[in-house]
Design a protein around this motif. Sequence first.
Motif, PDB file in Angstrom:
ATOM      1  N   TYR A 112     -10.537  -3.546   0.442  1.00 27.90           N
ATOM      2  CA  TYR A 112      -9.310  -4.076  -0.179  1.00 27.90           C
ATOM      3  C   TYR A 112      -8.309  -4.534   0.879  1.00 27.90           C
ATOM      4  O   TYR A 112      -7.611  -5.529   0.693  1.00 27.90           O
ATOM      5  N   LYS A 119     -11.708  -6.279 -16.932  1.00 24.54           N
ATOM      6  CA  LYS A 119     -10.574  -6.618 -16.060  1.00 24.54           C
ATOM      7  C   LYS A 119     -10.670  -8.082 -15.619  1.00 24.54           C
ATOM      8  O   LYS A 119      -9.677  -8.814 -15.644  1.00 24.54           O
ATOM      9  N   ASN A 176      -5.923   7.292  -6.107  1.00 28.81           N
ATOM     10  CA  ASN A 176      -5.101   6.247  -5.500  1.00 28.81           C
ATOM     11  C   ASN A 176      -4.290   6.756  -4.324  1.00 28.81           C
ATOM     12  O   ASN A 176      -3.931   5.976  -3.447  1.00 28.81           O
ATOM     13  N   GLU A 213       0.842  -1.211   0.000  1.00 27.65           N
ATOM     14  CA  GLU A 213       0.000   0.000   0.000  1.00 27.65           C
ATOM     15  C   GLU A 213       0.872   1.255   0.000  1.00 27.65           C
ATOM     16  O   GLU A 213       0.591   2.221  -0.706  1.00 27.65           O
ATOM     17  N   LEU A 229      -6.883   6.470  -1.675  1.00 29.02           N
ATOM     18  CA  LEU A 229      -7.065   5.048  -1.354  1.00 29.02           C
ATOM     19  C   LEU A 229      -5.863   4.514  -0.567  1.00 29.02           C
ATOM     20  O   LEU A 229      -6.009   3.783   0.411  1.00 29.02           O
ATOM     21  N   LYS A 267       2.354   1.918  -3.415  1.00 24.29           N
ATOM     22  CA  LYS A 267       1.363   2.485  -4.348  1.00 24.29           C
ATOM     23  C   LYS A 267       1.151   3.963  -4.039  1.00 24.29           C
ATOM     24  O   LYS A 267       1.105   4.799  -4.941  1.00 24.29           O
ATOM     25  N   VAL A 291      -4.560  -2.353 -12.120  1.00 21.46           N
ATOM     26  CA  VAL A 291      -6.010  -2.567 -12.011  1.00 21.46           C
ATOM     27  C   VAL A 291      -6.729  -1.225 -12.122  1.00 21.46           C
ATOM     28  O   VAL A 291      -7.719  -1.077 -12.860  1.00 21.46           O
ATOM     29  N   LYS A 324     -15.550 -14.197  -8.429  1.00 20.80           N
ATOM     30  CA  LYS A 324     -15.570 -12.719  -8.421  1.00 20.80           C
ATOM     31  C   LYS A 324     -16.008 -12.159  -9.780  1.00 20.80           C
ATOM     32  O   LYS A 324     -16.486 -11.028  -9.850  1.00 20.80           O
ATOM     33  N   GLN A 363      -9.564  -7.781   2.052  1.00 24.47           N
ATOM     34  CA  GLN A 363      -9.405  -8.753   0.961  1.00 24.47           C
ATOM     35  C   GLN A 363      -7.944  -9.171   0.800  1.00 24.47           C
ATOM     36  O   GLN A 363      -7.637 -10.362   0.679  1.00 24.47           O
TER      37      GLN A 363
HETATM   38  O1  C5P Z   1      -8.862  -9.470  -7.220  1.00 27.86           O
HETATM   39  P1  C5P Z   1      -9.167  -8.059  -7.470  1.00 27.86           P
HETATM   40  O2  C5P Z   1      -9.231  -7.662  -8.882  1.00 27.86           O
HETATM   41  O3  C5P Z   1     -10.340  -7.548  -6.667  1.00 27.86           O
HETATM   42  O4  C5P Z   1      -7.903  -7.298  -6.859  1.00 27.86           O
HETATM   43  C1  C5P Z   1      -7.767  -5.945  -6.902  1.00 27.86           C
HETATM   44  C2  C5P Z   1      -6.414  -5.573  -6.301  1.00 27.86           C
HETATM   45  O5  C5P Z   1      -6.036  -4.317  -6.814  1.00 27.86           O
HETATM   46  C3  C5P Z   1      -6.434  -5.442  -4.779  1.00 27.86           C
HETATM   47  O6  C5P Z   1      -5.245  -5.998  -4.280  1.00 27.86           O
HETATM   48  C4  C5P Z   1      -6.440  -3.948  -4.524  1.00 27.86           C
HETATM   49  O7  C5P Z   1      -5.729  -3.609  -3.364  1.00 27.86           O
HETATM   50  C5  C5P Z   1      -5.747  -3.410  -5.772  1.00 27.86           C
HETATM   51  N1  C5P Z   1      -6.249  -2.105  -6.201  1.00 27.86           N
HETATM   52  C6  C5P Z   1      -5.458  -0.985  -6.030  1.00 27.86           C
HETATM   53  N2  C5P Z   1      -5.874   0.232  -6.476  1.00 27.86           N
HETATM   54  C7  C5P Z   1      -7.083   0.364  -7.054  1.00 27.86           C
HETATM   55  C8  C5P Z   1      -7.908  -0.754  -7.232  1.00 27.86           C
HETATM   56  C9  C5P Z   1      -7.449  -1.990  -6.800  1.00 27.86           C
HETATM   57  O8  C5P Z   1      -4.375  -1.107  -5.493  1.00 27.86           O
HETATM   58  N3  C5P Z   1      -7.459   1.564  -7.455  1.00 27.86           N
END
Ligand code: C5P
Length: 349
Positions: A95, A273, A211, A48, A214, A51, A261, A121, A98
């Motif tokens: 997330y 996706k 992001n 995290e 996020l 990112k 993603v 999913k 998850q």
């Molecule tokens: O399996 P899924 O497609 O849901 O996984 C999405 C992954 O992408 C997660 O690990 C999430 O933390 C990451 N993500 C991200 N930034 C985003 C959207 C998703 O880091 N804007």
Amino acid sequence: MNYFNSLLKYISLLVLVVQSASVALSTRYVCTLPGDRFLTTSAVVVAETLKLLTCAFVVFLQNGCDPKRTAAFLYDSVVVRRGDTLKLLVPALLYTLQNNLVYVAVSNLPAATFQVTYQLKILTTALFSGMMLRRSLSRRQWGSLLLLFAGVAIVQVQQHGRHKGPAVDSSSQNPAVGLLAVLACCVSSGFAGVYFEKILKGGSASIWVRNVQLGLFGTALGMLGVWWKDSETVSVNGFFFGYTPMVWAVIFNKAFGGLLVAVVVRYTDNIVKSLAMSLSCVISTVLSVYLFDFHVDHLFACGAAMVIGAIYMYSTATSMSTTRIWRCSLQTLHQIPYRVDGQLSMVDS
Ligand code: C5P
């Protein structure tokens, strides 16, 4: 959509296919290595943070590499518009859960069972897209998503039967916990993905600012996870206990994948996706077993063909609009009128 966006869309999809195949293989590799195991909660926090820093750096570049301007811009986007920032708390929370639950599921379920169940999913994403974005799918598209799920399931189950792998101490595994974890991941993935897409496409903030917002919540919530689950181990062994170069590589890969993603969702949507990720699931299966003397049999070929057929079926259901986009681009580029019979021709001016 201009030519550059269209190109970016296909490049990001292609890279996502390769990236998610490589992350599946490398995660399995580091999680099965003998020796000191790294803390998965800390790995989530590091990904995290990476990112967050990357997105902040892009914002810095967009602000002419001026630190003061960047700080003022971020202050305005994150603190002044805190109502807008707070919206990101929902996907960040989901997330973070998850990303932690994936490790719980992998540790309690056979890899193939996890992979197959996780493909659900695709369906949760389609359901939430319909409910939250009012994006209705045709019967043909629903059919293709079911076919996709069945294809991935066949590929995974077939491989599970073929390669038993080394004996695992199953007494430490709890399949019920693993199943609950992976089902929760599917619901979270569908809801958080569609929610993020709605925020991203519904406002004026860039993908990088979104992001950053996020990532701020993700890092804070991830730290809460470390404190809750591993505070004792961290105080004895340290935060980076068990971090080998390979673990770092996996974390970097995961962080890169997360950003990818976001880019894919920005230029396409969550269902596209999911299609890319399912294709990468088949590729990673071929690659992983190829490395261990893979042999394609009828069942595998059948499952892979179903996945590819489903992707074709889904994408041709929207090919009309894609064709129209290409026609419009050609017309604008060459300023050539387009005849209804489908042929391009120069006109006498
Ligand atoms: O399996 P899924 O497609 O849901 O996984 C999405 C992954 O992408 C997660 O690990 C999430 O933390 C990451 N993500 C991200 N930034 C985003 C959207 C998703 O880091 N804007």
